[in-house]
Design a protein around this motif. Structure first.
Motif, PDB file in Angstrom:
ATOM      1  N   SER B  18       0.838  -1.214   0.000  1.00  0.00           N
ATOM      2  CA  SER B  18       0.000   0.000   0.000  1.00  0.00           C
ATOM      3  C   SER B  18       0.862   1.249   0.000  1.00  0.00           C
ATOM      4  CB  SER B  18      -0.900   0.058   1.232  1.00  0.00           C
ATOM      5  OG  SER B  18      -1.457  -1.166   1.506  1.00  0.00           O
ATOM      6  N   LEU B  19       1.866   1.233   0.888  1.00  0.00           N
ATOM      7  CA  LEU B  19       2.679   2.451   1.042  1.00  0.00           C
ATOM      8  C   LEU B  19       3.340   2.870  -0.267  1.00  0.00           C
ATOM      9  CD1 LEU B  19       4.581   2.290   4.429  1.00  0.00           C
ATOM     10  CD2 LEU B  19       3.002   4.054   3.617  1.00  0.00           C
ATOM     11  N   ILE B  20       3.877   1.878  -0.974  1.00  0.00           N
ATOM     12  CA  ILE B  20       4.604   2.207  -2.215  1.00  0.00           C
ATOM     13  C   ILE B  20       3.669   2.828  -3.246  1.00  0.00           C
ATOM     14  CG2 ILE B  20       5.921   1.212  -4.151  1.00  0.00           C
ATOM     15  CD1 ILE B  20       6.918  -0.907  -2.103  1.00  0.00           C
ATOM     16  N   CYS B  21       2.431   2.303  -3.300  1.00  0.00           N
ATOM     17  CA  CYS B  21       1.549   2.784  -4.378  1.00  0.00           C
ATOM     18  C   CYS B  21       0.602   3.904  -3.942  1.00  0.00           C
ATOM     19  CB  CYS B  21       0.752   1.627  -4.964  1.00  0.00           C
ATOM     20  SG  CYS B  21      -0.496   0.961  -3.865  1.00  0.00           S
ATOM     21  N   THR B  22       0.565   4.214  -2.635  1.00  0.00           N
ATOM     22  CA  THR B  22      -0.469   5.148  -2.159  1.00  0.00           C
ATOM     23  C   THR B  22      -0.418   6.515  -2.832  1.00  0.00           C
ATOM     24  OG1 THR B  22      -0.833   4.107  -0.037  1.00  0.00           O
ATOM     25  CG2 THR B  22      -1.277   6.435  -0.133  1.00  0.00           C
ATOM     26  N   VAL B  23       0.759   7.105  -2.949  1.00  0.00           N
ATOM     27  CA  VAL B  23       0.839   8.453  -3.538  1.00  0.00           C
ATOM     28  C   VAL B  23       0.332   8.419  -4.987  1.00  0.00           C
ATOM     29  CG1 VAL B  23       2.408  10.301  -4.217  1.00  0.00           C
ATOM     30  CG2 VAL B  23       2.728   9.136  -2.043  1.00  0.00           C
ATOM     31  N   PHE B  24       0.735   7.364  -5.708  1.00  0.00           N
ATOM     32  CA  PHE B  24       0.289   7.235  -7.103  1.00  0.00           C
ATOM     33  C   PHE B  24      -1.228   7.014  -7.152  1.00  0.00           C
ATOM     34  CE2 PHE B  24       4.746   6.141  -7.249  1.00  0.00           C
ATOM     35  CZ  PHE B  24       5.180   6.805  -8.382  1.00  0.00           C
ATOM     36  N   LEU B  25      -1.708   6.147  -6.242  1.00  0.00           N
ATOM     37  CA  LEU B  25      -3.148   5.863  -6.253  1.00  0.00           C
ATOM     38  C   LEU B  25      -3.968   7.087  -5.880  1.00  0.00           C
ATOM     39  CD1 LEU B  25      -4.878   3.353  -6.829  1.00  0.00           C
ATOM     40  CD2 LEU B  25      -2.457   2.884  -6.754  1.00  0.00           C
ATOM     41  N   LEU B  26      -3.456   7.863  -4.931  1.00  0.00           N
ATOM     42  CA  LEU B  26      -4.157   9.101  -4.559  1.00  0.00           C
ATOM     43  C   LEU B  26      -4.246  10.027  -5.769  1.00  0.00           C
ATOM     44  CD1 LEU B  26      -3.054  10.249  -0.996  1.00  0.00           C
ATOM     45  CD2 LEU B  26      -5.378  10.044  -1.877  1.00  0.00           C
ATOM     46  N   MET B  27      -3.122  10.141  -6.477  1.00  0.00           N
ATOM     47  CA  MET B  27      -3.109  10.985  -7.683  1.00  0.00           C
ATOM     48  C   MET B  27      -4.102  10.432  -8.716  1.00  0.00           C
ATOM     49  SD  MET B  27      -1.908  10.974 -10.987  1.00  0.00           S
ATOM     50  CE  MET B  27      -0.700   9.677 -11.053  1.00  0.00           C
ATOM     51  N   LEU B  28      -4.128   9.097  -8.878  1.00  0.00           N
ATOM     52  CA  LEU B  28      -5.030   8.501  -9.865  1.00  0.00           C
ATOM     53  C   LEU B  28      -6.497   8.718  -9.483  1.00  0.00           C
ATOM     54  CD1 LEU B  28      -3.134   5.167 -10.636  1.00  0.00           C
ATOM     55  CD2 LEU B  28      -3.493   7.073 -12.189  1.00  0.00           C
ATOM     56  N   CYS B  29      -6.784   8.586  -8.162  1.00  0.00           N
ATOM     57  CA  CYS B  29      -8.169   8.788  -7.716  1.00  0.00           C
ATOM     58  C   CYS B  29      -8.585  10.253  -7.915  1.00  0.00           C
ATOM     59  CB  CYS B  29      -8.325   8.417  -6.244  1.00  0.00           C
ATOM     60  SG  CYS B  29      -8.302   6.653  -5.961  1.00  0.00           S
ATOM     61  N   LEU B  30      -7.677  11.172  -7.606  1.00  0.00           N
ATOM     62  CA  LEU B  30      -8.014  12.600  -7.721  1.00  0.00           C
ATOM     63  C   LEU B  30      -8.155  13.022  -9.185  1.00  0.00           C
ATOM     64  CD1 LEU B  30      -5.741  14.045  -4.891  1.00  0.00           C
ATOM     65  CD2 LEU B  30      -8.239  14.006  -4.939  1.00  0.00           C
ATOM     66  N   THR B  31      -7.221  12.566 -10.033  1.00  0.00           N
ATOM     67  CA  THR B  31      -7.315  12.941 -11.446  1.00  0.00           C
ATOM     68  C   THR B  31      -8.444  12.167 -12.127  1.00  0.00           C
ATOM     69  OG1 THR B  31      -5.629  11.303 -11.993  1.00  0.00           O
ATOM     70  CG2 THR B  31      -4.880  13.562 -11.722  1.00  0.00           C
ATOM     71  N   GLY B  32      -8.764  10.995 -11.598  1.00  0.00           N
ATOM     72  CA  GLY B  32      -9.844  10.184 -12.184  1.00  0.00           C
ATOM     73  C   GLY B  32     -11.206  10.807 -11.963  1.00  0.00           C
ATOM     74  N   LEU B  33     -11.334  11.560 -10.878  1.00  0.00           N
ATOM     75  CA  LEU B  33     -12.631  12.159 -10.533  1.00  0.00           C
ATOM     76  C   LEU B  33     -13.181  13.058 -11.659  1.00  0.00           C
ATOM     77  CD1 LEU B  33     -14.316  11.671  -8.039  1.00  0.00           C
ATOM     78  CD2 LEU B  33     -13.268  13.652  -6.970  1.00  0.00           C
ATOM     79  N   PRO B  34     -12.415  14.064 -12.133  1.00  0.00           N
ATOM     80  CA  PRO B  34     -12.955  14.843 -13.265  1.00  0.00           C
ATOM     81  C   PRO B  34     -13.062  14.030 -14.553  1.00  0.00           C
ATOM     82  CG  PRO B  34     -10.733  15.574 -12.713  1.00  0.00           C
ATOM     83  CD  PRO B  34     -11.138  14.615 -11.646  1.00  0.00           C
ATOM     84  N   LEU B  35     -12.188  13.019 -14.686  1.00  0.00           N
ATOM     85  CA  LEU B  35     -12.235  12.233 -15.932  1.00  0.00           C
ATOM     86  C   LEU B  35     -13.516  11.412 -16.038  1.00  0.00           C
ATOM     87  CD1 LEU B  35      -8.539  11.035 -16.384  1.00  0.00           C
ATOM     88  CD2 LEU B  35      -9.740  12.897 -17.517  1.00  0.00           C
ATOM     89  N   ILE B  36     -14.115  11.060 -14.888  1.00  0.00           N
ATOM     90  CA  ILE B  36     -15.394  10.336 -14.929  1.00  0.00           C
ATOM     91  C   ILE B  36     -16.429  11.175 -15.687  1.00  0.00           C
ATOM     92  CG2 ILE B  36     -17.311   9.454 -13.507  1.00  0.00           C
ATOM     93  CD1 ILE B  36     -15.226   8.932 -11.286  1.00  0.00           C
ATOM     94  N   PHE B  37     -16.366  12.495 -15.458  1.00  0.00           N
ATOM     95  CA  PHE B  37     -17.357  13.402 -16.068  1.00  0.00           C
ATOM     96  C   PHE B  37     -16.776  14.142 -17.279  1.00  0.00           C
ATOM     97  CE2 PHE B  37     -18.370  13.005 -11.542  1.00  0.00           C
ATOM     98  CZ  PHE B  37     -19.645  12.471 -11.643  1.00  0.00           C
ATOM     99  N   ARG B  38     -15.836  13.499 -17.940  1.00  0.00           N
ATOM    100  CA  ARG B  38     -15.138  14.143 -19.060  1.00  0.00           C
ATOM    101  C   ARG B  38     -16.104  14.634 -20.146  1.00  0.00           C
ATOM    102  NH1 ARG B  38     -10.474  11.050 -22.539  1.00  0.00           N
ATOM    103  NH2 ARG B  38     -10.065  12.700 -24.001  1.00  0.00           N
ATOM    104  N   ASP B  39     -17.042  13.762 -20.521  1.00  0.00           N
ATOM    105  CA  ASP B  39     -17.984  14.158 -21.587  1.00  0.00           C
ATOM    106  C   ASP B  39     -18.783  15.382 -21.171  1.00  0.00           C
ATOM    107  OD1 ASP B  39     -17.142  12.055 -23.095  1.00  0.00           O
ATOM    108  OD2 ASP B  39     -18.736  10.702 -22.415  1.00  0.00           O
ATOM    109  N   GLU B  40     -19.254  15.366 -19.923  1.00  0.00           N
ATOM    110  CA  GLU B  40     -20.090  16.467 -19.435  1.00  0.00           C
ATOM    111  C   GLU B  40     -19.263  17.753 -19.353  1.00  0.00           C
ATOM    112  OE1 GLU B  40     -20.062  13.446 -18.201  1.00  0.00           O
ATOM    113  OE2 GLU B  40     -22.112  12.780 -18.545  1.00  0.00           O
ATOM    114  N   ILE B  41     -18.023  17.642 -18.856  1.00  0.00           N
ATOM    115  CA  ILE B  41     -17.162  18.828 -18.740  1.00  0.00           C
ATOM    116  C   ILE B  41     -16.828  19.370 -20.123  1.00  0.00           C
ATOM    117  CG2 ILE B  41     -14.877  19.654 -17.978  1.00  0.00           C
ATOM    118  CD1 ILE B  41     -15.115  17.635 -15.651  1.00  0.00           C
ATOM    119  N   ASP B  42     -16.523  18.446 -21.054  1.00  0.00           N
ATOM    120  CA  ASP B  42     -16.229  18.872 -22.435  1.00  0.00           C
ATOM    121  C   ASP B  42     -17.422  19.596 -23.038  1.00  0.00           C
ATOM    122  OD1 ASP B  42     -13.690  17.990 -22.435  1.00  0.00           O
ATOM    123  OD2 ASP B  42     -14.049  16.146 -23.567  1.00  0.00           O
ATOM    124  N   ALA B  43     -18.620  19.048 -22.778  1.00  0.00           N
ATOM    125  CA  ALA B  43     -19.827  19.658 -23.346  1.00  0.00           C
ATOM    126  C   ALA B  43     -20.059  21.054 -22.771  1.00  0.00           C
ATOM    127  CB  ALA B  43     -21.033  18.771 -23.076  1.00  0.00           C
TER     128      ALA B  43
END
Lengths: 66, 380
Positions: B18-43
């Motif tokens: 967990s420790l090794i991947c946590t910083v990367f996973l946190l970044m992925l979760c945070l950047t993934g959040l707007p990407l979920i709504f990519r179509d809506e944000i683009d529109a």
């Protein structure tokens, strides 16, 4: 607040350590599957089923805070 | 029942994976959040081209006219691709490059009306917020090495989930499901929240984590498929110069449609060595049902004689990759599913932060050498 297990087979089954997690995992699996395989109302069902884990978390947190 | 030695071992695996991947996973979760709504944000933010209002049954013009219209805007350039955007009906996005084998990063797009061959727009390359989110989420601005590093972190995350499940039983066996001991020490409280958020999102985390790892292998797997399929098709042309005269692209697309009537054409890649074939139009098609619309089938048409040379489904590993995409993006069930996806993403962030907090607290406790009461309370 008590951490003791409730009596009664049904409550024991639902409050047991694994029963709810397994139930939620099954709901998640069904949600992911039907959402991918079908469209329309199935998507609504998928969203509802996938929302159950989040609702369960919320229910547990709010219940213990009361 | 696990022995205390086994629990210690699994605990070590869980802590370090967990420790090794946590910083990367946190970044992925945070950047993934707007990407979920990519179509809506683009529109909301984008100014996508809109095709002119014409009678519903107006037929499409030949794709060659569409490509020529884009080239007229940029004489001397080359057409790399034609792409039908399913969110923008009647519009073909023509990808242009400065040279025939230029890198994909040099592509710029001209949007053309598929019925009138009228140029509608030339979207500027996106270098804004969503571009940064996509780059961070997909490759950390490092290209393929960044993608593969994220894949490795994803594997560690899967290991952390599996070890977390093994540890869930010994750490919660005396408690009812979902018990949060609010009156205990802060460490116990966070441990309970970590366990609860982790166990309710278990399968979703596992699926999103594993499909994320699959996605990081996209380029190598498509490269492998190209290496396996193109050499036999190109062997008869060994030593011959590259073709300079191409058969009409519309004829090639018609050929593909005739060969696969149940499929829908999504894009055409012109001859190139960059993710294509130097002697063929590569025409990508997809099915029309919810599942088959995720599965692409390539059709290769010889650019010199216009003959169809290949029209077959992709191998199992690319099928698996294609099916893993919607399960990672959560983009297959409308806005409601996206909202749930985002909530589960937030719960994942809670799991990661609580895990990090527990580790930091435990280290601080160990440094002070005094055995905190919390550890006793939390012990299995």
């Amino acid at each position: 607040m008590s951490a003791s297990r409730p009596s009664g087979p049904a409550r024991t089954m639902l409050s047991g350590m694994w029963a709810m997690p397994v139930l939620l995992a099954v709901c998640t699996a069904i949600a992911l599957g039907v959402g991918l395989l079908y469209d329309g109302l199935w998507d609504v069902l998928a969203s509802l089923l996938l929302g159950l884990p989040a609702l369960s978390f919320l229910e547990r947190v709010l219940r213990r805070r009361r | 029942m696990l022995s205390s030695r086994a629990i210690r071992r699994w605990s070590t695996v869980h802590t370090w994976s967990s420790l090794i991947c946590t910083v990367f996973l946190l970044m992925l979760c945070l950047t993934g959040l707007p990407l979920i709504f990519r179509d809506e944000i683009d529109a909301l933010t984008g100014d996508k081209a809109v095709a002119a209002a014409l009678p519903e049954n107006t037929p499409d013009t030949a794709l060659d006219r569409v490509a020529a219209a884009a080239l007229q805007r940029h004489p001397g350039e080359f057409v790399r691709s034609l792409y039908y955007d399913e969110d923008a009906p009647h519009i073909v996005e023509v990808g242009l490059v400065p040279s025939i084998d230029a890198l994909p990063s040099t592509i710029h797009v001209v949007s053309v009306d598929a019925r009138t061959a009228q140029v509608l727009d030339e979207p500027k390359p996106d270098r804004g917020f969503m571009y940064v989110m996509i780059q961070l989420h997909e490759e950390l601005f490092l290209g393929l090495p960044g993608t593969l590093l994220l894949g490795l972190m994803g594997l560690l995350f899967v290991l952390a989930i599996v070890s977390g499940v093994v540890l869930y039983a010994p750490f919660t066996r005396r408690l009812d499901y979902g018990t949060v001991r609010w009156r205990g020490s802060s460490r116990v409280r966070w441990l309970d929240l970590h366990n609860l958020a982790g166990i309710v999102t278990l399968l979703w985390l596992l699926v999103v984590g594993a499909t994320g790892v699959m996605n990081t292998l996209s380029r190598p797997l498509f490269g492998l498929w190209t290496m396996q399929n193109l050499p036999p098709l190109l062997a008869p042309y060994a030593g011959q110069p590259r073709p300079t005269h191409y058969q009409p692209v519309q004829a090639a697309v018609d050929e593909a449609r005739a060969a696969l009537p149940a499929m829908e054409v999504t894009s055409v890649i012109y001859p190139t060595t960059q993710f294509g074939s130097p002697r063929h139009y590569v025409i990508w098609t997809k099915g029309r049902t919810p599942v088959t619309s995720r599965l692409l089938t390539p059709v290769l048409v010889d650019v010199q004689n216009g003959r169809l040379v290949m029209a077959k489904g992709l191998p199992w590993y690319l099928r698996l990759l294609e099916l893993s995409r919607p399960l990672h993006f959560g983009d297959y069930g409308g806005l409601a599913l996206k909202v749930v996806w985002a909530v589960l993403d937030l719960l994942s962030i809670l799991v990661l932060i609580s895990g990090l907090w527990l580790w930091a607290k435990r280290r601080r406790g160990s440094a002070r050498t005094a055995e905190p009461a919390a550890r006793m309370e939390a012990a299995p």
